[in-house]
Design an enzyme around this catalytic site. Sequence first.
Site, short mmCIF file in Angstrom:
data_model
loop_
_atom_site.label_atom_id
_atom_site.label_comp_id
_atom_site.label_asym_id
_atom_site.label_seq_id
_atom_site.Cartn_x
_atom_site.Cartn_y
_atom_site.Cartn_z
N LYS A 119 6.68 -36.07 -35.79
CA LYS A 119 7.56 -37.24 -35.80
C LYS A 119 6.82 -38.47 -36.33
CE LYS A 119 8.11 -40.46 -33.14
NZ LYS A 119 8.15 -41.40 -32.04
N ASP A 137 13.28 -38.48 -33.33
CA ASP A 137 12.81 -38.95 -32.03
C ASP A 137 13.89 -38.63 -31.00
OD1 ASP A 137 14.81 -40.79 -32.30
OD2 ASP A 137 13.53 -42.55 -32.02
#
Length: 209
Positions: A119, A137
């Site tokens: 991420k 996320d």
Amino acid sequence: MNQNRKIEMLEKLAEMYPEARAELHFTNPYETLMATMLSAQCTDRQVNRVTPAVFARYPDVLSMAEAREEDLYPMVRSCGFKSKAGNMIAACRKIREDYGGQVPDTREALMSLPGVGRKTANVVLSNAFGVPAFAVDTHVFRVCNRMGLCQAETVEETEKQMTELLPEEDWGVTHHRLIWHGRRVCKAQHPLCEGCALRNSCAFVNQEA
Ligand code: SF4
């Protein structure tokens, strides 16, 4: 959910959040990486409170690589996890040693840095380098699965399905729109479905009906 309905929702989302952009403050790849590392399990607002002092004292990779954890940690303590300070320093040491002091611009190289997962790497690629990447996320995972844009059990599968659905040039901006929607309307505990412009198409609402 059929493709047309997904595309309609994405178009509506674009109309709802024409200003969507990163809410973290950064001005270069080093700051993007540091701020994104600090943002794990912490609000962007809190990160933005601490980064001006951090970047004033450690303005680049080389100065952060020389930092001592006992000096940095008190400055970032309010962002949680003691390991963040250690990872920020260790990441900059590795960038100094392996990448000539320049934050690398590939996912593989970014993910080789201590404390940098997929991420964070995707956020840095997209925001610092303009490389197409779709970061998933907690907001993105929740919102696009709830709406029915994808049906995924994991963040990896969410990224895969969303990048198959979207053209590359829309990956970064759609990530920001989904985060804005997740923070403002499609909240984790109490989504504000009554006033949501996506209500008529949303899988979550139409399943409940
Ligand atoms: S209708 Fe509700 S669940 Fe669907 S996107 Fe809007 S807020 Fe989220």
